[in-house]
Design a protein around this motif. Structure first.
Motif, PDB file in Angstrom:
ATOM      1  N   VAL A  42     -58.930  -2.671   5.683  1.00  0.00           N
ATOM      2  CA  VAL A  42     -58.794  -1.422   4.934  1.00  0.00           C
ATOM      3  C   VAL A  42     -59.905  -0.460   5.335  1.00  0.00           C
ATOM      4  O   VAL A  42     -59.660   0.724   5.583  1.00  0.00           O
ATOM      5  CB  VAL A  42     -58.803  -1.675   3.410  1.00  0.00           C
ATOM      6  CG1 VAL A  42     -58.796  -0.360   2.645  1.00  0.00           C
ATOM      7  CG2 VAL A  42     -57.604  -2.523   3.004  1.00  0.00           C
ATOM      8  N   ALA A  43     -61.133  -0.954   5.443  1.00  0.00           N
ATOM      9  CA  ALA A  43     -62.254  -0.110   5.863  1.00  0.00           C
ATOM     10  C   ALA A  43     -62.018   0.438   7.267  1.00  0.00           C
ATOM     11  O   ALA A  43     -62.267   1.621   7.534  1.00  0.00           O
ATOM     12  CB  ALA A  43     -63.564  -0.896   5.807  1.00  0.00           C
ATOM     13  N   SER A  44     -61.496  -0.380   8.144  1.00  0.00           N
ATOM     14  CA  SER A  44     -61.198   0.054   9.505  1.00  0.00           C
ATOM     15  C   SER A  44     -60.099   1.113   9.519  1.00  0.00           C
ATOM     16  O   SER A  44     -60.169   2.083  10.283  1.00  0.00           O
ATOM     17  CB  SER A  44     -60.770  -1.156  10.341  1.00  0.00           C
ATOM     18  OG  SER A  44     -60.401  -0.761  11.628  1.00  0.00           O
ATOM     19  N   LEU A  45     -59.106   0.956   8.669  1.00  0.00           N
ATOM     20  CA  LEU A  45     -58.034   1.944   8.570  1.00  0.00           C
ATOM     21  C   LEU A  45     -58.579   3.292   8.100  1.00  0.00           C
ATOM     22  O   LEU A  45     -58.228   4.342   8.657  1.00  0.00           O
ATOM     23  CB  LEU A  45     -56.943   1.458   7.619  1.00  0.00           C
ATOM     24  CG  LEU A  45     -55.824   2.462   7.346  1.00  0.00           C
ATOM     25  CD1 LEU A  45     -55.036   2.765   8.608  1.00  0.00           C
ATOM     26  CD2 LEU A  45     -54.913   1.955   6.252  1.00  0.00           C
ATOM     27  N   ILE A  46     -59.445   3.274   7.106  1.00  0.00           N
ATOM     28  CA  ILE A  46     -60.042   4.513   6.600  1.00  0.00           C
ATOM     29  C   ILE A  46     -60.826   5.201   7.723  1.00  0.00           C
ATOM     30  O   ILE A  46     -60.689   6.410   7.930  1.00  0.00           O
ATOM     31  CB  ILE A  46     -60.935   4.235   5.374  1.00  0.00           C
ATOM     32  CG1 ILE A  46     -60.074   3.751   4.203  1.00  0.00           C
ATOM     33  CG2 ILE A  46     -61.719   5.493   4.978  1.00  0.00           C
ATOM     34  CD1 ILE A  46     -60.867   3.178   3.048  1.00  0.00           C
ATOM     35  N   GLU A  47     -61.615   4.440   8.466  1.00  0.00           N
ATOM     36  CA  GLU A  47     -62.367   5.010   9.586  1.00  0.00           C
ATOM     37  C   GLU A  47     -61.426   5.596  10.633  1.00  0.00           C
ATOM     38  O   GLU A  47     -61.670   6.682  11.168  1.00  0.00           O
ATOM     39  CB  GLU A  47     -63.264   3.959  10.228  1.00  0.00           C
ATOM     40  CG  GLU A  47     -64.466   3.596   9.416  1.00  0.00           C
ATOM     41  CD  GLU A  47     -65.364   2.587  10.108  1.00  0.00           C
ATOM     42  OE1 GLU A  47     -65.089   2.224  11.282  1.00  0.00           O
ATOM     43  OE2 GLU A  47     -66.345   2.161   9.480  1.00  0.00           O
ATOM     44  N   THR A  48     -60.339   4.907  10.922  1.00  0.00           N
ATOM     45  CA  THR A  48     -59.367   5.372  11.910  1.00  0.00           C
ATOM     46  C   THR A  48     -58.718   6.683  11.478  1.00  0.00           C
ATOM     47  O   THR A  48     -58.445   7.551  12.306  1.00  0.00           O
ATOM     48  CB  THR A  48     -58.289   4.298  12.147  1.00  0.00           C
ATOM     49  OG1 THR A  48     -58.929   3.098  12.590  1.00  0.00           O
ATOM     50  CG2 THR A  48     -57.276   4.738  13.178  1.00  0.00           C
ATOM     51  N   LEU A  49     -58.477   6.840  10.186  1.00  0.00           N
ATOM     52  CA  LEU A  49     -57.888   8.073   9.672  1.00  0.00           C
ATOM     53  C   LEU A  49     -58.869   9.240   9.701  1.00  0.00           C
ATOM     54  O   LEU A  49     -58.485  10.382   9.956  1.00  0.00           O
ATOM     55  CB  LEU A  49     -57.408   7.865   8.228  1.00  0.00           C
ATOM     56  CG  LEU A  49     -56.201   6.966   8.019  1.00  0.00           C
ATOM     57  CD1 LEU A  49     -56.015   6.667   6.535  1.00  0.00           C
ATOM     58  CD2 LEU A  49     -54.962   7.610   8.602  1.00  0.00           C
ATOM     59  N   VAL A  50     -60.140   8.974   9.449  1.00  0.00           N
ATOM     60  CA  VAL A  50     -61.128  10.033   9.268  1.00  0.00           C
ATOM     61  C   VAL A  50     -61.789  10.479  10.572  1.00  0.00           C
ATOM     62  O   VAL A  50     -62.041  11.677  10.755  1.00  0.00           O
ATOM     63  CB  VAL A  50     -62.192   9.594   8.236  1.00  0.00           C
ATOM     64  CG1 VAL A  50     -63.326  10.591   8.146  1.00  0.00           C
ATOM     65  CG2 VAL A  50     -61.543   9.403   6.876  1.00  0.00           C
TER      66      VAL A  50
ATOM     67  N   THR B 231     -53.618   9.135  -0.620  1.00  0.00           N
ATOM     68  CA  THR B 231     -52.229   8.694  -0.770  1.00  0.00           C
ATOM     69  C   THR B 231     -51.941   7.527   0.159  1.00  0.00           C
ATOM     70  O   THR B 231     -51.337   6.527  -0.251  1.00  0.00           O
ATOM     71  CB  THR B 231     -51.263   9.855  -0.491  1.00  0.00           C
ATOM     72  OG1 THR B 231     -51.495  10.894  -1.452  1.00  0.00           O
ATOM     73  CG2 THR B 231     -49.811   9.401  -0.585  1.00  0.00           C
ATOM     74  N   LEU B 232     -52.378   7.628   1.396  1.00  0.00           N
ATOM     75  CA  LEU B 232     -52.175   6.529   2.350  1.00  0.00           C
ATOM     76  C   LEU B 232     -52.947   5.283   1.936  1.00  0.00           C
ATOM     77  O   LEU B 232     -52.410   4.171   1.940  1.00  0.00           O
ATOM     78  CB  LEU B 232     -52.610   6.957   3.750  1.00  0.00           C
ATOM     79  CG  LEU B 232     -51.728   7.985   4.437  1.00  0.00           C
ATOM     80  CD1 LEU B 232     -52.402   8.475   5.711  1.00  0.00           C
ATOM     81  CD2 LEU B 232     -50.369   7.397   4.741  1.00  0.00           C
ATOM     82  N   VAL B 233     -54.202   5.454   1.580  1.00  0.00           N
ATOM     83  CA  VAL B 233     -55.050   4.311   1.240  1.00  0.00           C
ATOM     84  C   VAL B 233     -54.575   3.635  -0.046  1.00  0.00           C
ATOM     85  O   VAL B 233     -54.562   2.408  -0.136  1.00  0.00           O
ATOM     86  CB  VAL B 233     -56.527   4.754   1.138  1.00  0.00           C
ATOM     87  CG1 VAL B 233     -57.400   3.643   0.595  1.00  0.00           C
ATOM     88  CG2 VAL B 233     -57.032   5.202   2.503  1.00  0.00           C
ATOM     89  N   TYR B 234     -54.153   4.407  -1.029  1.00  0.00           N
ATOM     90  CA  TYR B 234     -53.722   3.827  -2.302  1.00  0.00           C
ATOM     91  C   TYR B 234     -52.416   3.049  -2.177  1.00  0.00           C
ATOM     92  O   TYR B 234     -52.087   2.245  -3.030  1.00  0.00           O
ATOM     93  CB  TYR B 234     -53.582   4.896  -3.369  1.00  0.00           C
ATOM     94  CG  TYR B 234     -54.892   5.535  -3.802  1.00  0.00           C
ATOM     95  CD1 TYR B 234     -56.115   5.044  -3.381  1.00  0.00           C
ATOM     96  CD2 TYR B 234     -54.905   6.640  -4.619  1.00  0.00           C
ATOM     97  CE1 TYR B 234     -57.310   5.626  -3.765  1.00  0.00           C
ATOM     98  CE2 TYR B 234     -56.096   7.235  -5.014  1.00  0.00           C
ATOM     99  CZ  TYR B 234     -57.287   6.724  -4.584  1.00  0.00           C
ATOM    100  OH  TYR B 234     -58.468   7.305  -4.970  1.00  0.00           O
TER     101      TYR B 234
ATOM    102  N   VAL C 274     -56.860  -0.164  -4.716  1.00  0.00           N
ATOM    103  CA  VAL C 274     -57.872   0.389  -3.831  1.00  0.00           C
ATOM    104  C   VAL C 274     -58.256   1.773  -4.339  1.00  0.00           C
ATOM    105  O   VAL C 274     -57.405   2.564  -4.732  1.00  0.00           O
ATOM    106  CB  VAL C 274     -57.314   0.485  -2.389  1.00  0.00           C
ATOM    107  CG1 VAL C 274     -58.292   1.193  -1.486  1.00  0.00           C
ATOM    108  CG2 VAL C 274     -56.990  -0.899  -1.853  1.00  0.00           C
ATOM    109  N   ARG C 275     -59.543   2.061  -4.324  1.00  0.00           N
ATOM    110  CA  ARG C 275     -60.045   3.381  -4.719  1.00  0.00           C
ATOM    111  C   ARG C 275     -60.935   3.898  -3.596  1.00  0.00           C
ATOM    112  O   ARG C 275     -61.812   3.191  -3.119  1.00  0.00           O
ATOM    113  CB  ARG C 275     -60.841   3.295  -6.016  1.00  0.00           C
ATOM    114  CG  ARG C 275     -61.414   4.647  -6.437  1.00  0.00           C
ATOM    115  CD  ARG C 275     -62.230   4.542  -7.686  1.00  0.00           C
ATOM    116  NE  ARG C 275     -61.339   4.293  -8.809  1.00  0.00           N
ATOM    117  CZ  ARG C 275     -61.760   3.840  -9.990  1.00  0.00           C
ATOM    118  NH1 ARG C 275     -63.034   3.571 -10.187  1.00  0.00           N
ATOM    119  NH2 ARG C 275     -60.908   3.644 -10.945  1.00  0.00           N
ATOM    120  N   LEU C 276     -60.684   5.155  -3.182  1.00  0.00           N
ATOM    121  CA  LEU C 276     -61.494   5.778  -2.135  1.00  0.00           C
ATOM    122  C   LEU C 276     -62.397   6.827  -2.766  1.00  0.00           C
ATOM    123  O   LEU C 276     -61.939   7.735  -3.454  1.00  0.00           O
ATOM    124  CB  LEU C 276     -60.599   6.450  -1.093  1.00  0.00           C
ATOM    125  CG  LEU C 276     -61.319   7.196   0.018  1.00  0.00           C
ATOM    126  CD1 LEU C 276     -62.172   6.225   0.846  1.00  0.00           C
ATOM    127  CD2 LEU C 276     -60.328   7.915   0.914  1.00  0.00           C
TER     128      LEU C 276
END
Length: 92
Positions: free
Chosen positions: A14-22, A70-73, A83-85
């Motif tokens: 999940v952390a890797s996905l957030i980094e990939t999006l940002v 929206t994607l992360v949740y 999950v909370r960002l």
């Protein structure tokens, strides 16, 4: 990305996905950091970017931040926690 047999993502995935999006959104991708912290009801992910990039991540009227959330949740995690960002604004 690591998943279990039910296609649920691990904390690191999940952390890797957030980094990939940002990272494509910011001018300083090397400053992007995501830290996971276990909460009572949520798995909290704190996103930190360079102070100059915070506006790019939040976007006009918060639209970019809302799209990322929206994607992360929608992610299903291994431990079935929500999950909370949290976008950390070091300028405040």
């Amino acid at each position: 990305m690591s998943t279990d047999q039910n296609n649920r993502l691990t904390v690191d995935a999940v952390a890797s996905l957030i980094e990939t999006l940002v990272k494509p959104l910011v001018s300083h991708p090397e400053a992007v950091a995501v830290h996971a912290e276990q909460g009572d009801r949520f798995m909290n992910y704190s996103l930190t970017v360079a102070p100059a990039d915070i506006g790019e991540v939040i976007g006009r009227h918060g639209q970019v931040a809302q799209a990322i959330r929206t994607l992360v949740y929608s992610i299903r995690t291994v431990d079935q926690q929500k999950v909370r960002l949290i976008i950390v604004d070091e300028n405040k």
